[in-house]
Write a protein that holds these residues in place. Structure first.
Motif, PDB file in Angstrom:
ATOM      1  N   LEU A  11      -1.674  -6.268  -9.835  1.00 49.21           N
ATOM      2  CA  LEU A  11      -0.485  -5.734  -9.158  1.00 49.21           C
ATOM      3  C   LEU A  11       0.784  -6.143  -9.896  1.00 49.21           C
ATOM      4  O   LEU A  11       1.692  -5.324 -10.086  1.00 49.21           O
ATOM      5  CB  LEU A  11      -0.451  -6.224  -7.714  1.00 49.21           C
ATOM      6  N   LEU A  19      -6.574  -1.122  -6.193  1.00 49.36           N
ATOM      7  CA  LEU A  19      -5.361  -1.445  -5.452  1.00 49.36           C
ATOM      8  C   LEU A  19      -4.985  -0.384  -4.427  1.00 49.36           C
ATOM      9  O   LEU A  19      -4.064  -0.605  -3.624  1.00 49.36           O
ATOM     10  CB  LEU A  19      -4.175  -1.627  -6.414  1.00 49.36           C
ATOM     11  N   THR A  20      -5.676   0.755  -4.451  1.00 54.44           N
ATOM     12  CA  THR A  20      -5.285   1.864  -3.567  1.00 54.44           C
ATOM     13  C   THR A  20      -6.385   2.311  -2.624  1.00 54.44           C
ATOM     14  O   THR A  20      -6.134   3.138  -1.754  1.00 54.44           O
ATOM     15  CB  THR A  20      -4.842   3.067  -4.409  1.00 54.44           C
ATOM     16  N   SER A  57       0.823  -1.211   0.000  1.00 50.70           N
ATOM     17  CA  SER A  57       0.000   0.000   0.000  1.00 50.70           C
ATOM     18  C   SER A  57       0.859   1.264   0.000  1.00 50.70           C
ATOM     19  O   SER A  57       0.588   2.214  -0.739  1.00 50.70           O
ATOM     20  CB  SER A  57      -0.928  -0.019   1.217  1.00 50.70           C
ATOM     21  N   CYS A  79      -0.191   4.923  -8.127  1.00 51.67           N
ATOM     22  CA  CYS A  79      -0.879   3.875  -8.875  1.00 51.67           C
ATOM     23  C   CYS A  79      -2.267   4.353  -9.291  1.00 51.67           C
ATOM     24  O   CYS A  79      -3.049   4.824  -8.453  1.00 51.67           O
ATOM     25  CB  CYS A  79      -0.984   2.616  -8.029  1.00 51.67           C
ATOM     26  N   LEU A 134       3.472  -3.466 -11.604  1.00 48.15           N
ATOM     27  CA  LEU A 134       4.886  -3.403 -11.231  1.00 48.15           C
ATOM     28  C   LEU A 134       5.788  -3.721 -12.418  1.00 48.15           C
ATOM     29  O   LEU A 134       6.838  -3.077 -12.603  1.00 48.15           O
ATOM     30  CB  LEU A 134       5.163  -4.378 -10.088  1.00 48.15           C
ATOM     31  N   LEU A 162       2.533   1.601  -3.549  1.00 52.08           N
ATOM     32  CA  LEU A 162       1.601   2.051  -4.589  1.00 52.08           C
ATOM     33  C   LEU A 162       1.249   3.520  -4.429  1.00 52.08           C
ATOM     34  O   LEU A 162       1.043   4.232  -5.412  1.00 52.08           O
ATOM     35  CB  LEU A 162       0.327   1.197  -4.553  1.00 52.08           C
TER      36      LEU A 162
END
Length: 350
Positions: free
Chosen positions: A98, A80-81, A67, A75, A102, A70
């Motif tokens: 993810l 994902l956030t 976390s 991000c 990356l 990102l």
């Protein structure tokens, strides 16, 4: 450093899908994420870091580190956030997303590194470093080094020259050789090219001012050390109040006294020479949440996630001032205070 569970050349979309299927509780998935972040940190100045896990019990800590990473990478994927940190990588699709993010960041960073030409500033720093090495060779009586000679070979020649004069100055040469060996083994490659933190020339007045600042800081350090020792003594004395500890007072004193003696005798080892030797990287402030700091402060307590905490107040601006309560007069007069007044003011009748 993170180790990849399989060779990098075997990475593919199919491999990503297989690893993501195992989920965040799989050490193979976390190792792949940690390897991607490690490669990315070699090209980008990232402060956050991600460490591989040993088992499902480390999954929460891994998600917390992801976390933070990102957030630093900005991000764009809200899945994902946002939301609960421990539920963002619950599905294989989110884990695969993810890995895609990356890997795309790593690919972009590698392309940018290839296209980036060497800056003039880096060339000037390298020239300055070689010039300093030339001065060292001149001081040791060595011939002027070839400009095309690599720096590590030149350092080896300097070390050999110093070792050859051990018969005349054995102690000094041995210490200098050890310093050269330690510097070559521990310092980063770019440190020799990094300019010093203090760039202004020092005059006699500046030297005197620096000595005064150093003395003031040393006095402050000693004062804080004495205060720490006093608090240490008070804390140890509080342990002696126990009935069980009264019979062990001698053993406790013998166990604590060597530690206290070392704290009392130790002083500040920082001198003005450390200021002159400091480089620009000393002025960089590292966040407490960065990977470098977390490597030394990470513990099992960090894995405990606190839930919702009730509001306990404590804000003075929200507290209303207390108002006095007025009561009606009671028949028969007041309390003891009024009685005392009556006794003092009462006169005897003739």
């Amino acid at each position: 450093a993170s180790s990849l569970p399989f060779p990098p050349r075997c990475l593919s979309m199919e491999t990503f899908a297989q690893v993501a299927e195992a989920g965040v509780s799989s050490p193979q998935f976390t190792a792949l994420c940690a390897w991607l972040v490690l490669e990315l940190r070699a090209l980008c100045p990232l402060e956050e870091d991600v460490n591989p896990t040993q088992g499902p019990e480390d999954a929460e800590m891994f998600q917390i580190e992801v976390s933070g990473l990102l957030g630093e990478l900005r991000c764009p994927y809200s899945s994902l956030t946002t939301g609960d940190v421990t539920s963002r990588l619950r599905t294989p699709d989110s884990c695969l997303q993810l890995l895609y993010f990356l890997s795309s960041e790593l690919l972009a960073a590698r392309l940018q590194a290839r296209k980036k030409p060497p800056s003039l500033e880096e060339g000037d720093r390298a020239t300055e470093a070689k010039r300093e090495l030339q001065h060292i060779c001149q001081a040791l009586g060595m011939p002027e080094p070839d400009p095309s000679c690599p720096v590590h070979l030149l350092m080896s020649d300097i070390e050999s020259k110093v070792r050859s004069s051990r018969g005349r100055q054995s102690a000094c040469a041995s210490g200098l050789c050890e310093l050269i060996s330690e510097a070559r083994a521990t310092l980063p490659a770019e440190h020799q090219q990094m300019p010093p933190l203090l760039k202004v020339p020092l005059t006699s007045a500046t030297w005197k001012a620096l000595e005064g600042i150093h003395g003031a800081l040393g006095s402050e350090y000693q004062c804080r050390r004495r205060m720490m020792l006093t608090r240490f003594d008070v804390t140890i004395e509080s342990f002696h109040w126990s009935e069980r500890a009264k019979h062990r007072r001698t053993a406790m004193t013998e166990a604590v006294e060597p530690l206290r003696q070392s704290l009392r005798e130790a002083g500040s080892q920082v001198t003005v020479a450390h200021l002159l030797a400091a480089r620009e990287d000393f002025s960089r402030i590292t966040k407490t949440s960065s990977g470098t700091s977390r490597a030394k402060t990470s513990c099992a307590v960090n894995k405990v996630l606190m839930g919702s905490v009730p509001d306990r107040g404590g804000r003075p601006n929200e507290i209303e001032p207390p108002m006095p309560m007025w009561e009606k007069r009671r028949e028969g007069g007041g309390g003891g205070g009024q009685q005392r007044w009556g006794k003092r003011g009462k006169k005897k009748k003739k």
